[in-house]
Design a protein around this motif. Structure first.
Motif, PDB file in Angstrom:
ATOM      1  N   LEU A 109      37.619  83.274  81.390  1.00 12.98           N
ATOM      2  CA  LEU A 109      37.335  83.040  79.985  1.00 12.98           C
ATOM      3  C   LEU A 109      37.296  84.372  79.244  1.00 12.98           C
ATOM      4  O   LEU A 109      36.466  85.234  79.555  1.00 12.98           O
ATOM      5  CB  LEU A 109      35.994  82.312  79.811  1.00 12.98           C
ATOM      6  N   ALA A 110      38.189  84.540  78.308  1.00 13.99           N
ATOM      7  CA  ALA A 110      38.198  85.762  77.498  1.00 13.99           C
ATOM      8  C   ALA A 110      37.111  85.666  76.428  1.00 13.99           C
ATOM      9  O   ALA A 110      36.663  84.569  76.075  1.00 13.99           O
ATOM     10  CB  ALA A 110      39.562  85.929  76.840  1.00 13.99           C
ATOM     11  N   PRO A 111      36.660  86.808  75.909  1.00 14.06           N
ATOM     12  CA  PRO A 111      35.730  86.753  74.775  1.00 14.06           C
ATOM     13  C   PRO A 111      36.356  86.018  73.599  1.00 14.06           C
ATOM     14  O   PRO A 111      37.576  85.888  73.503  1.00 14.06           O
ATOM     15  CB  PRO A 111      35.501  88.238  74.443  1.00 14.06           C
ATOM     16  N   LEU A 112      35.530  85.524  72.712  1.00 19.03           N
ATOM     17  CA  LEU A 112      36.042  84.865  71.517  1.00 19.03           C
ATOM     18  C   LEU A 112      36.809  85.860  70.659  1.00 19.03           C
ATOM     19  O   LEU A 112      36.557  87.070  70.702  1.00 19.03           O
ATOM     20  CB  LEU A 112      34.885  84.244  70.720  1.00 19.03           C
ATOM     21  N   GLU A 113      37.710  85.340  69.870  1.00 16.80           N
ATOM     22  CA  GLU A 113      38.622  86.192  69.102  1.00 16.80           C
ATOM     23  C   GLU A 113      37.932  86.860  67.920  1.00 16.80           C
ATOM     24  O   GLU A 113      37.053  86.279  67.275  1.00 16.80           O
ATOM     25  CB  GLU A 113      39.802  85.365  68.585  1.00 16.80           C
ATOM     26  N   LEU A 114      38.390  88.075  67.645  1.00 18.53           N
ATOM     27  CA  LEU A 114      37.936  88.851  66.490  1.00 18.53           C
ATOM     28  C   LEU A 114      39.148  89.428  65.788  1.00 18.53           C
ATOM     29  O   LEU A 114      40.180  89.675  66.432  1.00 18.53           O
ATOM     30  CB  LEU A 114      37.021  89.992  66.935  1.00 18.53           C
ATOM     31  N   PRO A 115      39.059  89.673  64.479  1.00 21.12           N
ATOM     32  CA  PRO A 115      40.191  90.319  63.806  1.00 21.12           C
ATOM     33  C   PRO A 115      40.375  91.726  64.332  1.00 21.12           C
ATOM     34  O   PRO A 115      39.413  92.369  64.764  1.00 21.12           O
ATOM     35  CB  PRO A 115      39.771  90.316  62.327  1.00 21.12           C
ATOM     36  N   PRO A 116      41.611  92.228  64.339  1.00 24.26           N
ATOM     37  CA  PRO A 116      41.830  93.607  64.796  1.00 24.26           C
ATOM     38  C   PRO A 116      41.076  94.586  63.915  1.00 24.26           C
ATOM     39  O   PRO A 116      40.903  94.362  62.716  1.00 24.26           O
ATOM     40  CB  PRO A 116      43.346  93.784  64.671  1.00 24.26           C
ATOM     41  N   GLN A 117      40.624  95.671  64.548  1.00 25.68           N
ATOM     42  CA  GLN A 117      39.902  96.683  63.780  1.00 25.68           C
ATOM     43  C   GLN A 117      40.870  97.389  62.841  1.00 25.68           C
ATOM     44  O   GLN A 117      41.913  97.878  63.258  1.00 25.68           O
ATOM     45  CB  GLN A 117      39.242  97.686  64.714  1.00 25.68           C
ATOM     46  N   ALA A 118      40.533  97.414  61.556  1.00 23.79           N
ATOM     47  CA  ALA A 118      41.381  98.031  60.542  1.00 23.79           C
ATOM     48  C   ALA A 118      40.481  98.660  59.501  1.00 23.79           C
ATOM     49  O   ALA A 118      39.275  98.428  59.454  1.00 23.79           O
ATOM     50  CB  ALA A 118      42.297  96.990  59.897  1.00 23.79           C
ATOM     51  N   GLU A 119      41.090  99.504  58.665  1.00 17.40           N
ATOM     52  CA  GLU A 119      40.305 100.179  57.635  1.00 17.40           C
ATOM     53  C   GLU A 119      39.756  99.178  56.610  1.00 17.40           C
ATOM     54  O   GLU A 119      38.645  99.303  56.125  1.00 17.40           O
ATOM     55  CB  GLU A 119      41.159 101.234  56.937  1.00 17.40           C
ATOM     56  N   LEU A 128      36.645  83.892  59.051  1.00 16.83           N
ATOM     57  CA  LEU A 128      36.297  82.606  59.657  1.00 16.83           C
ATOM     58  C   LEU A 128      37.464  81.993  60.423  1.00 16.83           C
ATOM     59  O   LEU A 128      37.280  80.994  61.138  1.00 16.83           O
ATOM     60  CB  LEU A 128      35.800  81.640  58.591  1.00 16.83           C
ATOM     61  N   GLY A 129      38.636  82.568  60.294  1.00 17.58           N
ATOM     62  CA  GLY A 129      39.771  82.107  61.074  1.00 17.58           C
ATOM     63  C   GLY A 129      39.742  82.591  62.511  1.00 17.58           C
ATOM     64  O   GLY A 129      40.617  82.235  63.303  1.00 17.58           O
ATOM     65  N   TYR A 130      38.731  83.405  62.872  1.00 11.05           N
ATOM     66  CA  TYR A 130      38.591  83.932  64.225  1.00 11.05           C
ATOM     67  C   TYR A 130      37.385  83.272  64.893  1.00 11.05           C
ATOM     68  O   TYR A 130      36.316  83.120  64.277  1.00 11.05           O
ATOM     69  CB  TYR A 130      38.441  85.443  64.195  1.00 11.05           C
ATOM     70  N   SER A 131      37.557  82.907  66.158  1.00 10.81           N
ATOM     71  CA  SER A 131      36.574  82.042  66.814  1.00 10.81           C
ATOM     72  C   SER A 131      35.191  82.670  66.929  1.00 10.81           C
ATOM     73  O   SER A 131      34.181  81.970  66.834  1.00 10.81           O
ATOM     74  CB  SER A 131      37.088  81.638  68.200  1.00 10.81           C
ATOM     75  N   ALA A 132      35.104  83.995  67.137  1.00  7.93           N
ATOM     76  CA  ALA A 132      33.787  84.626  67.262  1.00  7.93           C
ATOM     77  C   ALA A 132      33.010  84.505  65.954  1.00  7.93           C
ATOM     78  O   ALA A 132      31.820  84.153  65.946  1.00  7.93           O
ATOM     79  CB  ALA A 132      33.943  86.093  67.649  1.00  7.93           C
TER      80      ALA A 132
END
Length: 790
Positions: A109-119, A128-132
């Protein structure tokens, strides 16, 4: 999650699905009886496994065995027995580690999704489109009905989700504390996550009611060698390879079989993450596991010895060579340093702590300074080099060499952070003396190149030229082609500043024709910028513009931006834009391109925490505003930039920007002040061999225009004299662009006096010498005036 998967799979099993919770069991021998009790299958002659196998033999059923890790051997044996006897049955097991049973298929089981780190932070709707984030928001809303995730809260929520590694249980525990701390307060308290995340559901298993209890459960199941390994791995930040892990755990850099086996077991139990994407391969701890293991390391009393071994390893592994070859590191060496930045930071923080070892910290700071400069982390480089210099022991055997490298790092970083210019020059001058005393020609070459840059930004161009010439001679002597290229670029820049445009152009073209540094991975500059070709192309663009080739200049300026590459791209981009597009675009009337260039400088300076380049952006913006005839706004911006300049001692193109200051004053009708300002600018430009002579023709033209507005006959004659002097100087420099501007001003004067033929006689020959750029502002103005004069 396992319940949801079983529910979805139920339709595939006509005889149903059964859920068996193994967490309450203490004795592994009770596993078969617990499964039998759940299915309602009595033992056969006291043998629960045989009874289960017989009962399931003809059935198409799914058994869900939840939380197997503490009874894993018994669970694996039961699973194998059932699947052999009942081929139509299925088993779905959850565990911290594989059962290693025959027929097992693993799904980690991978961790829940997060948006990529960006400026730029995403909006609430995007996050809210990311599961975490979705889970955190759902649980926070359930806990606090007034909670609404808005855009302002998103950065804090993302920090919470990232620092908790996207682990669902940890996110649920965190969301339960939103009503107490709010999301921003909660994010600020995650350093004490085990004290804060303590509000699990009352109906949950005891080990799932607090974050610490959850990890205690897994830790307590480990054999002592694996516990000890996990504790010691907590000193690594950002990952590790086998060699440093062995050094910290066993005191030797060679990993034995038992350590490798223990590490593999921790990976299998999801306590260590294996990353095969790097070479050499690396491992890391999730942040929450690392925080827990660090607490255990402190409780064990082993923390100081582990951190000493950790710091000592990186001091030795990253040590600069004894000779000056440390001023040029291979691409592989730089990459390794960059990859270990978090470990180095942790090692330095311990070294300079009350329980640390300052000598280790000094050595490691000197060794790592090339990486900070390479990454444009100038503020960090400055602060750490200053601290190391304060801690440098004079009796150290390597005192002179350590001091030299620390002074090189500090001198460079003082420039970009807008520190005192005199201190930057002093640091590098003392480093040069150390290099000379050590007989280290490569180090001497590096320092001379840096010193030429610092002295040039202080406005002392003759000294900068001398340093560049000396650097070039040393580079030739030791056969260092990279050093020769650096020296050529710096010499070309100095020649450009003093108005020797054709000579400067030849130097820039020589640099551009050299092989790109990124094609030569064996040697990359560790103390300077790896994009001298880009800077040379930008400077060539300025030389071409001044010599009357605005279209070629624009193409070169654009091409220079494409040349920028490497980890130090932010500050290189600032330099390239200052040398090229930031100067050319406003002077040719391309205000949109100028605005883009200046905004890019400001953004890069902010991102790199480089106040010097923020000041550069201010000067260029002020000049652009004046060119747009927004005189009041331009004056205010320039005044603020000059105040910063005066406080720090950096005299960045002082005559050029003081000329814009004078134009702003004249535009506001403050003619006496404008005259004083332009005279001050001309005086500041200095002599022909030690000044900013390239801009003096324009300053003389500005002075003439200011004098003309004073309307007296004496002022008009003085203005005409300024124009003549400016034209002579522009011709001497080969600066056709300045000639055009001067000719325009003089032609307007003569036209106003009714001497149209004389005016055309001055403007037309200059205009006719242009072969391109007829859409630029000044050539358009000349064309329009020539029509009036015809």
């Amino acid at each position: 999650m396992v319940v949801a998967v079983a529910d979805r799979s139920r339709a595939s099993y006509k005889d149903g699905a059964w859920f068996i919770e193994l967490a309450p069991l203490v004795d592994p021998n009770l596993v078969p009886s617990a499964v039998g009790a759940a299915l309602g299958v009595p033992p056969s002659g006291g043998d629960h496994t045989r009874a289960l196998a017989a009962w399931l033999h003809h059935r198409n059923a799914l058994l869900v065995l939840d939380n197997c890790e503490h009874v894993i051997g018994a669970a694996a044996a039961l699973a194998e027995a059932i699947l052999k006897a009942a081929p139509r049955a299925g088993i779905l097991a959850t565990s911290r580690e594989p059962l290693r049973a025959e027929g097992e298929w693993l799904h980690r089981l991978a961790p829940l999704e997060l948006p990529p780190q960006a400026e730029a932070s995403p909006s609430a709707a995007e996050a809210l489109g990311y599961s975490a984030v979705e889970l955190f928001n759902e649980r926070a809303t359930a806990t606090t009905d007034s909670f609404v995730l808005d855009d302002a809260d998103v950065p804090a929520v993302l920090e919470i989700c990232r620092r908790l590694d996207g682990v669902p249980l940890a996110l649920e525990l965190a969301a339960a504390r939103v009503d107490t701390f709010g999301v921003r307060g909660l994010a600020a308290r995650l350093d004490d996550r085990f004290g804060v995340l303590t509000s699990g559901r009352r109906t949950a298993l005891p080990r799932q009611q607090t974050l610490r209890a959850t990890i205690d459960w897994s830790y307590d199941l480990l054999p002592e060698p694996e516990r000890r390994l996990l504790r010691h791995l907590a000193v690594f930040v950002g990952g590790f390879t086998l060699e440093p892990a062995a050094t910290v755990v066993e005191g030797a850099a060679i990993a034995d079989v038992s350590l490798i086996d223990s590490l593999a077991n921790l990976v299998a139990k999801s306590l260590v993450v294996f990353d095969a994407s790097t070479s050499p391969t690396r491992w890391r701890l999730l942040e929450t596991i690392r925080a827990y293991a660090f607490l255990k390391l402190a409780e064990s009393g082993e923390i100081d010895s582990a951190r000493r071994l950790h710091a000592s390893y990186f001091r030795d592994a990253l040590a600069l060579p004894a000779s000056g070859s440390g001023s040029w590191l291979s691409n592989e060496e730089l990459t390794r340093r960059v990859r270990e930045i978090d470990n180095v930071r942790a090692a330095l923080d311990w070294s300079f702590s009350p329980r640390g070892d300052i000598a280790i910290g000094v050595d490691l700071t000197a060794a790592y300074a090339p990486a900070w400069l390479h990454l444009s982390l100038m503020q960090e480089c400055r602060e750490r080099c200053e601290r190391a210099l304060r801690g440098l022991a004079p009796e150290s055997a390597s005192h002179a060499r350590l001091q030299m490298w620390l002074q090189i790092g500090l001198g460079n970083s003082l420039l970009h952070t807008g520190g005192p210019s005199e201190q930057a020059q002093t640091m590098l001058t003392e480093a040069l003396q150390s290099a000379e005393a050590l007989g280290d020609l490569r180090a001497e070459l590096r320092v001379l190149l840096d010193l030429a840059s610092v002295i040039g930004f202080r406005g002392e161009y003759a000294k900068a030229a001398a340093a560049s010439e000396r650097a070039g001679a040393i580079a030739q002597q030791i056969g260092d082609t990279t050093g020769v290229m650096f020296a050529d670029r710096r010499m070309g820049m100095i020649l450009l500043r003093i108005g020797r445009l054709a000579e400067a152009q030849r130097y820039f073209e020589r640099v551009i024709q050299s092989p790109p540094l990124y094609q030569n991975e064996h040697r990359l500059p560790s103390w300077g910028h790896s994009d001298d070709r880009a800077m040379a192309r930008a400077l060539l663009a300025r030389a071409l513009w001044l010599r009357g080739f605005p279209e070629r200049a624009h193409r070169e300026a654009q091409a220079s931006l494409g040349e920028v590459r490497g980890s130090d791209h932010q500050l290189t981009m600032c330099r390239v834009l200052l040398y090229g597009m930031g100067r050319i675009a406003p002077m040719t009337g391309d205000f949109a391109a100028a605005e883009t260039a200046i905004s890019s400088i400001t953004e890069s300076a902010t991102s790199a925490a480089a106040p010097f380049w923020t000041m550069v952006g201010q000067f260029l913006r002020g000049k652009l505003l004046v060119e747009r005839q927004q005189f009041a706004e331009g004056l205010a911006v320039l005044r603020e930039a000059f105040d910063t300049c005066n406080q720090t001692g950096w005299r960045l193109s002082y005559p050029e920007f003081m000329g814009s200051f004078a134009l702003a004053l004249a535009g506001l009708g403050r003619l006496d002040e404008a005259h004083d300002a332009v005279c001050k600018a001309i005086e500041a430009a200095g002599g022909r061999e030690d000044g900013q002579q390239w801009y003096v023709p324009e300053l003389l033209r500005i002075k003439g225009d200011v004098l003309l507005r004073q309307t007296s006959n004496q002022a008009v004659q003085a203005a005409a004299d300024c124009f003549v002097q400016a034209a002579d100087m522009a011709r001497e420099q080969g600066a056709l662009f300045w000639e055009l501007r001067v000719a325009l001003s003089l032609a307007r004067l003569l036209h106003g006096q009714g001497r149209s033929a004389d005016a055309a006689g001055i403007l037309q020959p200059v205009y006719d010498r242009f072969t391109e750029g007829f859409a630029t502002a000044d050539l358009q103005a000349a064309k329009g005036l020539l029509r009036q004069l015809a």
